[in-house]
Design a protein around this motif. Structure first.
Motif, PDB file in Angstrom:
ATOM      1  N   ASN A   1      46.400  43.282  34.093  1.00  0.00           N
ATOM      2  CA  ASN A   1      45.240  44.169  34.020  1.00  0.00           C
ATOM      3  C   ASN A   1      43.967  43.444  34.436  1.00  0.00           C
ATOM      4  O   ASN A   1      43.083  44.026  35.072  1.00  0.00           O
ATOM      5  CB  ASN A   1      45.095  44.711  32.598  1.00  0.00           C
ATOM      6  CG  ASN A   1      46.224  45.648  32.228  1.00  0.00           C
ATOM      7  OD1 ASN A   1      46.797  46.302  33.094  1.00  0.00           O
ATOM      8  ND2 ASN A   1      46.555  45.707  30.942  1.00  0.00           N
ATOM      9  N   LEU A   2      43.873  42.145  34.080  1.00  0.00           N
ATOM     10  CA  LEU A   2      42.694  41.367  34.473  1.00  0.00           C
ATOM     11  C   LEU A   2      42.633  41.197  35.986  1.00  0.00           C
ATOM     12  O   LEU A   2      41.555  41.284  36.592  1.00  0.00           O
ATOM     13  CB  LEU A   2      42.724  40.004  33.784  1.00  0.00           C
ATOM     14  CG  LEU A   2      41.547  39.067  34.086  1.00  0.00           C
ATOM     15  CD1 LEU A   2      40.230  39.706  33.667  1.00  0.00           C
ATOM     16  CD2 LEU A   2      41.744  37.722  33.382  1.00  0.00           C
ATOM     17  N   LEU A   3      43.801  40.985  36.618  1.00  0.00           N
ATOM     18  CA  LEU A   3      43.828  40.850  38.070  1.00  0.00           C
ATOM     19  C   LEU A   3      43.419  42.151  38.751  1.00  0.00           C
ATOM     20  O   LEU A   3      42.618  42.148  39.695  1.00  0.00           O
ATOM     21  CB  LEU A   3      45.224  40.429  38.516  1.00  0.00           C
ATOM     22  CG  LEU A   3      45.443  40.287  40.027  1.00  0.00           C
ATOM     23  CD1 LEU A   3      44.517  39.228  40.608  1.00  0.00           C
ATOM     24  CD2 LEU A   3      46.899  39.950  40.326  1.00  0.00           C
ATOM     25  N   LEU A   4      43.949  43.265  38.280  1.00  0.00           N
ATOM     26  CA  LEU A   4      43.577  44.554  38.868  1.00  0.00           C
ATOM     27  C   LEU A   4      42.101  44.856  38.640  1.00  0.00           C
ATOM     28  O   LEU A   4      41.429  45.401  39.534  1.00  0.00           O
ATOM     29  CB  LEU A   4      44.447  45.657  38.258  1.00  0.00           C
ATOM     30  CG  LEU A   4      45.939  45.599  38.590  1.00  0.00           C
ATOM     31  CD1 LEU A   4      46.685  46.698  37.841  1.00  0.00           C
ATOM     32  CD2 LEU A   4      46.167  45.717  40.091  1.00  0.00           C
ATOM     33  N   SER A   5      41.600  44.493  37.483  1.00  0.00           N
ATOM     34  CA  SER A   5      40.183  44.718  37.207  1.00  0.00           C
ATOM     35  C   SER A   5      39.305  43.858  38.112  1.00  0.00           C
ATOM     36  O   SER A   5      38.254  44.311  38.591  1.00  0.00           O
ATOM     37  CB  SER A   5      39.900  44.416  35.738  1.00  0.00           C
ATOM     38  OG  SER A   5      38.537  44.639  35.428  1.00  0.00           O
ATOM     39  N   ALA A   6      39.736  42.618  38.361  1.00  0.00           N
ATOM     40  CA  ALA A   6      38.977  41.746  39.261  1.00  0.00           C
ATOM     41  C   ALA A   6      39.005  42.278  40.686  1.00  0.00           C
ATOM     42  O   ALA A   6      37.985  42.214  41.406  1.00  0.00           O
ATOM     43  CB  ALA A   6      39.545  40.325  39.206  1.00  0.00           C
ATOM     44  N   LEU A   7      40.144  42.807  41.124  1.00  0.00           N
ATOM     45  CA  LEU A   7      40.224  43.390  42.466  1.00  0.00           C
ATOM     46  C   LEU A   7      39.328  44.617  42.586  1.00  0.00           C
ATOM     47  O   LEU A   7      38.683  44.827  43.633  1.00  0.00           O
ATOM     48  CB  LEU A   7      41.677  43.746  42.793  1.00  0.00           C
ATOM     49  CG  LEU A   7      42.631  42.564  42.997  1.00  0.00           C
ATOM     50  CD1 LEU A   7      44.060  43.051  43.176  1.00  0.00           C
ATOM     51  CD2 LEU A   7      42.195  41.734  44.212  1.00  0.00           C
ATOM     52  N   ARG A   8      39.277  45.432  41.543  1.00  0.00           N
ATOM     53  CA  ARG A   8      38.365  46.586  41.574  1.00  0.00           C
ATOM     54  C   ARG A   8      36.912  46.123  41.645  1.00  0.00           C
ATOM     55  O   ARG A   8      36.093  46.747  42.328  1.00  0.00           O
ATOM     56  CB  ARG A   8      38.595  47.459  40.340  1.00  0.00           C
ATOM     57  CG  ARG A   8      39.846  48.303  40.382  1.00  0.00           C
ATOM     58  CD  ARG A   8      39.828  49.373  39.305  1.00  0.00           C
ATOM     59  NE  ARG A   8      39.835  48.801  37.975  1.00  0.00           N
ATOM     60  CZ  ARG A   8      40.933  48.557  37.270  1.00  0.00           C
ATOM     61  NH1 ARG A   8      42.122  48.828  37.801  1.00  0.00           N
ATOM     62  NH2 ARG A   8      40.859  48.040  36.058  1.00  0.00           N
ATOM     63  N   TRP A   9      36.607  45.026  40.955  1.00  0.00           N
ATOM     64  CA  TRP A   9      35.242  44.495  41.015  1.00  0.00           C
ATOM     65  C   TRP A   9      34.909  44.027  42.428  1.00  0.00           C
ATOM     66  O   TRP A   9      33.785  44.232  42.914  1.00  0.00           O
ATOM     67  CB  TRP A   9      35.099  43.342  40.023  1.00  0.00           C
ATOM     68  CG  TRP A   9      33.718  42.790  39.940  1.00  0.00           C
ATOM     69  CD1 TRP A   9      32.711  43.192  39.119  1.00  0.00           C
ATOM     70  CD2 TRP A   9      33.171  41.731  40.747  1.00  0.00           C
ATOM     71  NE1 TRP A   9      31.571  42.458  39.348  1.00  0.00           N
ATOM     72  CE2 TRP A   9      31.824  41.553  40.347  1.00  0.00           C
ATOM     73  CE3 TRP A   9      33.685  40.923  41.753  1.00  0.00           C
ATOM     74  CZ2 TRP A   9      30.996  40.596  40.925  1.00  0.00           C
ATOM     75  CZ3 TRP A   9      32.862  39.967  42.331  1.00  0.00           C
ATOM     76  CH2 TRP A   9      31.524  39.811  41.914  1.00  0.00           C
ATOM     77  N   ILE A  10      35.870  43.386  43.099  1.00  0.00           N
ATOM     78  CA  ILE A  10      35.629  42.892  44.454  1.00  0.00           C
ATOM     79  C   ILE A  10      35.367  44.044  45.411  1.00  0.00           C
ATOM     80  O   ILE A  10      34.443  44.002  46.228  1.00  0.00           O
ATOM     81  CB  ILE A  10      36.829  42.050  44.934  1.00  0.00           C
ATOM     82  CG1 ILE A  10      36.926  40.742  44.144  1.00  0.00           C
ATOM     83  CG2 ILE A  10      36.713  41.743  46.430  1.00  0.00           C
ATOM     84  CD1 ILE A  10      38.155  39.927  44.465  1.00  0.00           C
ATOM     85  N   PHE A  11      36.181  45.073  45.342  1.00  0.00           N
ATOM     86  CA  PHE A  11      36.088  46.170  46.301  1.00  0.00           C
ATOM     87  C   PHE A  11      35.110  47.262  45.867  1.00  0.00           C
ATOM     88  O   PHE A  11      35.048  48.317  46.508  1.00  0.00           O
ATOM     89  CB  PHE A  11      37.475  46.778  46.543  1.00  0.00           C
ATOM     90  CG  PHE A  11      38.416  45.842  47.245  1.00  0.00           C
ATOM     91  CD1 PHE A  11      38.266  45.573  48.592  1.00  0.00           C
ATOM     92  CD2 PHE A  11      39.430  45.208  46.545  1.00  0.00           C
ATOM     93  CE1 PHE A  11      39.126  44.711  49.243  1.00  0.00           C
ATOM     94  CE2 PHE A  11      40.294  44.334  47.180  1.00  0.00           C
ATOM     95  CZ  PHE A  11      40.147  44.070  48.542  1.00  0.00           C
ATOM     96  N   ASP A  12      34.348  47.004  44.844  1.00  0.00           N
ATOM     97  CA  ASP A  12      33.309  47.942  44.440  1.00  0.00           C
ATOM     98  C   ASP A  12      32.188  47.915  45.492  1.00  0.00           C
ATOM     99  O   ASP A  12      31.590  46.869  45.738  1.00  0.00           O
ATOM    100  CB  ASP A  12      32.756  47.553  43.079  1.00  0.00           C
ATOM    101  CG  ASP A  12      31.787  48.591  42.528  1.00  0.00           C
ATOM    102  OD1 ASP A  12      31.459  49.552  43.260  1.00  0.00           O
ATOM    103  OD2 ASP A  12      31.358  48.438  41.372  1.00  0.00           O
TER     104      ASP A  12
END
Length: 252
Positions: free
Chosen positions: A2-13
């Protein structure tokens, strides 16, 4: 996960990539700064290490000394060296200039060993009979260096630059401790805000940048190999896969 997916969402925001957005650290600016620090440091390191490596590889002199010197330079802690240079240049330069000069020198010192090793290893990998044949045809030493040794050793030379560049890309993140930019500012800001998405997102951006640059250098290393070297490597790989069939003769 979940932390990895959350970090990816932060990057592509998109809000983190828009100039003038509410984000205090626009990612496109930090990415450009990271590439700028890397390019300048590697370019200066190439100007220092390549001529010295070519001299050692061509003449064979000073090889053991340089091997010991580069080995000791690899052992230097870059963060400690950066702080030392900041203290030294902070006495002579302005508050804005000292971090830039100190960080650049630290990254140049980090990149020199790999580039130097690739330069003289590339020239030493050239077959001596090829050099003797070039010398027998009347080529000067400069012509042998520029027309024979460097073209044939170019894949290893590019490999040394590749290794040095990747080391600098990974280490430029510490420039944020000197008050400079780059993707390290994303990580340090995340640490200060206790924002794990920002921390992991910055680390993933550095990793992705290193992978992209590594892929570019891999292609460059492949295309700089001469046709003869590519054919010999292909033949060697093909020959190693094929096992010779034993021939037996029946005696009558």
């Amino acid at each position: 996960m979940n932390l990895l997916l959350s970090a990816l969402r932060w990057i592509f925001d998109p809000a983190h990539w828009q100039p003038g957005s509410q984000s205090p650290l626009p990612l496109q600016d930090r990415l450009q700064e990271h590439l700028l620090y890397t390019f300048v440091s590697v370019a200066i390191a190439c100007l220092i290490a390549l001529p010295l490596g070519f001299l050692i590889g061509h003449t064979g002199r000073g090889r053991q000394l340089v091997i010991g010197f580069t080995g000791s330079m690899r052992a230097l802690p870059t963060l400690g060296l950066l702080f030392f240079l900041l203290m030294v240049f902070g006495r002579f330069l302005s508050y804005d200039t000292a971090p830039i000069v100190g960080a650049t020198i630290a990254f140049v010192i980090l990149a020199i060993p790999s580039i130097l090793a690739g330069a003289y290893s590339g020239l030493e990998s050239v077959d001596r009979t090829t050099i003797d044949a070039a010398r027998a045809t009347g080529l000067t030493e400069w012509q042998i260096l520029t027309q024979v040794e460097i073209p044939l050793g170019l894949p290893l030379i590019v490999g040394g630059i590749r290794a040095g560049t990747l080391q600098v890309i990974a280490t430029v993140t510490i420039a944020s401790y000197a008050g400079l930019g780059g993707l390290g500012r994303v990580i340090t800001a995340g640490i200060g805000l206790n924002d794990y998405d920002r921390i992991l997102g910055g680390a993933l951006l550095v990793t992705m940048l290193a992978l992209v640059v590594d892929a570019v250098f891999a292609l460059l290393q492949r295309f700089t190999a001469t046709a003869g070297l590519r054919e010999s490597r292909t033949t060697a790989r093909t020959g190693s896969r094929r096992s010779p069939r034993p021939t037996t003769r029946e005696s009558v």
